[in-house]
Structures are given as structure tokens and as C-alpha cells.
Scaffold this active site. Structure first.
Site, PDB file in Angstrom:
ATOM      1  N   GLY A 222      -7.220   7.589  -0.502  1.00  0.00           N
ATOM      2  CA  GLY A 222      -6.949   6.169  -0.146  1.00  0.00           C
ATOM      3  C   GLY A 222      -5.886   5.654  -0.925  1.00  0.00           C
ATOM      4  O   GLY A 222      -5.604   5.822  -2.203  1.00  0.00           O
ATOM      5  N   THR A 223      -5.256   4.479  -0.626  1.00  0.00           N
ATOM      6  CA  THR A 223      -4.117   3.829  -1.226  1.00  0.00           C
ATOM      7  C   THR A 223      -4.046   2.307  -0.455  1.00  0.00           C
ATOM      8  O   THR A 223      -4.700   2.241   0.486  1.00  0.00           O
ATOM      9  CB  THR A 223      -2.882   4.478  -1.347  1.00  0.00           C
ATOM     10  OG1 THR A 223      -2.019   3.792  -2.159  1.00  0.00           O
ATOM     11  CG2 THR A 223      -2.368   4.611   0.054  1.00  0.00           C
ATOM     12  N   THR A 224      -3.186   1.596  -1.388  1.00  0.00           N
ATOM     13  CA  THR A 224      -2.680   0.370  -0.490  1.00  0.00           C
ATOM     14  C   THR A 224      -1.335   0.150  -0.838  1.00  0.00           C
ATOM     15  O   THR A 224      -0.825   0.314  -1.952  1.00  0.00           O
ATOM     16  CB  THR A 224      -3.499  -0.826  -1.361  1.00  0.00           C
ATOM     17  OG1 THR A 224      -4.623  -0.727  -0.992  1.00  0.00           O
ATOM     18  CG2 THR A 224      -3.055  -2.145  -0.542  1.00  0.00           C
TER      19      THR A 224
ATOM     20  N   LYS B 265       4.313   5.090  -5.874  1.00  0.00           N
ATOM     21  CA  LYS B 265       4.155   5.178  -4.786  1.00  0.00           C
ATOM     22  C   LYS B 265       5.147   4.593  -3.832  1.00  0.00           C
ATOM     23  O   LYS B 265       5.189   4.501  -2.439  1.00  0.00           O
ATOM     24  CB  LYS B 265       2.709   4.630  -3.976  1.00  0.00           C
ATOM     25  CG  LYS B 265       1.446   5.370  -4.668  1.00  0.00           C
ATOM     26  CD  LYS B 265       0.260   4.696  -4.378  1.00  0.00           C
ATOM     27  CE  LYS B 265      -1.024   5.372  -4.965  1.00  0.00           C
ATOM     28  NZ  LYS B 265      -2.380   4.783  -4.694  1.00  0.00           N
TER      29      LYS B 265
END
Length: 291
Positions: free
Chosen positions: A49-51, A82
Site C-alpha cells: 500500500g501507499t498514499t 514515489k
């Protein structure tokens, strides 16, 4: 007693081993298997996951993301990048499988460079988004995982597109991708407006990613912030996510005790015999100078 006697292990006969690799079709996917079916059954199932977020406003496009790369419960890298530059006026956020995102951004950079050499100018942001979606759509069903927001400035002004690995291509003003996107959307929807100033946009992006890193276990590290202007993209800042969240917690805001005190305090207009007007609840805005 030797270990090979206990385990019944025998050394392979290296004299009969062939120095040549098998044919490409024989070792990439076993014969008799369709690639999509083989990956669904035997492929890895690792949660990640990431934001990442991006939004368009009057002074350009803001792109922000956390820096934690996770592989299941394991933090693979706490300082990954990212937000990836494509060229001087185009950025892209990376969400999904890190290797897939890095590979496809290299492919996109190469294709845009070739088109610029053939046509004498770079394609628009919409053209770059369509090109990426068409290239990735050919690999639909092969467990490719790339979700990106392309942020750029072209002849039509600031532009923002969302591209997914199944070929989806959408244009919009706000996009947040990753496991922390629901928390980021909660902050963005409450504070976004197109005519905000540059400092307000910076504060909003930092606030959204910082809150997402606090609530999402797969997001964390630092908050990278980029700004795409007419003159090109600019790397604004890199702040520790926990420090940002701690500063946000210290900001004054209307709490339950403060609301009860306001209700208990009599209005002076009401004491004088005039009509008593209750304070209208308004949207609380975070000051930009707090960050």
C-alpha cells in the site's frame, strides 16, 4: 555423522548439466498453462500500500506522496521516491508494484522522447496519458499493477490524468491512489478549492498525506511534495510524516469543550433585549503558515 547421511541428500551430477538455458517458452510459464491462470494460482499474494495524491489548481498541479515501500508486514524501503519525473513539464505518482511502476515510467520516457524527435515537440499531457494507458492495456490480466496520476503543464495549462494498468484513463481535478487514499480524500474534500494560493495548496497536500500515514499501516516515512508550474516541475520539500502529524495535532481547533463553553456563554445581543444569534458553524481552515 555427515549431514548428507541424515537428510538423505545427494549432490547433483554436474557433469551432465547443460551450460545452455532452456527455451524461453519452457521456463517462463510451464507448458500447458495460460499465463493469466498460472499467475492467479501460483503468483505471490503480498499486500502492499501507499498514499499518493495530486490536485490541479490555479497555479499548477501539486503532487505529493509518502516514501514507505512495504511488502506485506515488512517495510522494504522507508525512503523510496514515489513521484517520478518524466520530463521537465510532466510528473507521475507511483502506486502499485514498485518494479512495474519503475519499468513503465522508463518505457513512457523513451516513447515520449522518440515522439519528440519525430514530431519536433513533446505530446500533451492528455496524449502522454493515452499513450501509457494503451501500452499497459495490452498486458491486462497478467497481474500488472500500476496506478498513476500524471501531472503536467502543456499548451492548454495545468492538466491531471489518472491512468491504471487495465487501460483506464480519466481526467480530473483531484486524485488520490493507494491504501491511504480514503484518509487523504477526507482532508482534500474539506479543504480543496481551485483558487487557493500556493502556500494553501502546499499545506493541504502535506496535511492530507500526513493524516493518511497516521491511519494507514502501509504508508509512512516522509512526505515528498512537488509543484508543476508553467516553467516546469519543482521539488518543494521533504518532511518527516510523524513530525508533520505532531504539528497538526498542536493546531487549535473547535473541540467539544470549546463548543460547550460557547453555548453556555450568553450572547450580549440577547442580554440587551435584541435577538440572540447563534454562531454559524463554518469550515475550519488550516493556516498555511502553521507548516
Amino acid at each position: 555423522m555427515a549431514l548428507q547421511d541424515v537428510c538423505k541428500w545427494q549432490a547433483p551430477d554436474t557433469q551432465e548439466a547443460s551450460p545452455h538455458l532452456p527455451q524461453a517458452g519452457g521456463w517462463a510459464v510451464p507448458q500447458g498453462w495460460a499465463p493469466q491462470t498460472f499467475l492467479q494460482i501460483h503468483g505471490p499474494r503480498l499486500a502492499h500500500g501507499t498514499t499518493t495524491l495530486a490536485f490541479r489548481f490555479r497555479h499548477g498541479v501539486i503532487a505529493a506522496a509518502d516514501t514507505r515501500s512495504s511488502c506485506g508486514d515488512y517495510v522494504a524501503c522507508p525512503a523510496s521516491r514515489k513521484v517520478i519525473p518524466v520530463h521537465q513539464h510532466l510528473l507521475g505518482t507511483a502506486s502499485g508494484t514498485s518494479a512495474d511502476c519503475a519499468t513503465w515510467y522508463r518505457v513512457l520516457q523513451r516513447e515520449l522522447r522518440l515522439r519528440a524527435l519525430r514530431e519536433g515537440q513533446l505530446p500533451s499531457v492528455a496524449g502522454a496519458a493515452r499513450l501509457l494507458s494503451v501500452m499497459m492495456s495490452r498486458y491486462r490480466g497478467l497481474d500488472l499493477c500500476v496506478a498513476t496520476a500524471l501531472c503536467g503543464w502543456d499548451r492548454s495549462g495545468p492538466a491531471l490524468f489518472y491512468v491504471y494498468s487495465d487501460g483506464t484513463c480519466l481526467q480530473g481535478d483531484i486524485f488520490s491512489v493507494g491504501s491511504g487514499s480514503p484518509y487523504a480524500y477526507g482532508v482534500l474534500d474539506g479543504g480543496y478549492h481551485y483558487d487557493m494560493s500556493t502556500q494553501e495548496a502546499y499545506a493541504l497536500a502535506r496535511c492530507a498525506v500526513a493524516h493518511a500515514t497516521h491511519r494507514d499501516a502501509y504508508s509512512g516515512g516522509s512526505v515528498d511534495l512537488f509543484h508543476v508550474r508553467e516553467s516546469g516541475w519543482e521539488y518543494v520539500s521533504c518532511n518527516d510524516a510523524w513530525v508533520l502529524y505532531s504539528e497538526l495535532r498542536k493546531l487549535p481547533g473547535p473541540g467539544p469543550e470549546q463548543e460547550r463553553e460557547e453555548e453556555a456563554t450568553p450572547d450580549r445581543a440577547g442580554e440587551g433585549g435584541g435577538p440572540s444569534v447563534a454562531p454559524a458553524p463554518g469550515d475550519s481552515k488550516m493556516p498555511a503558515e502553521a507548516l
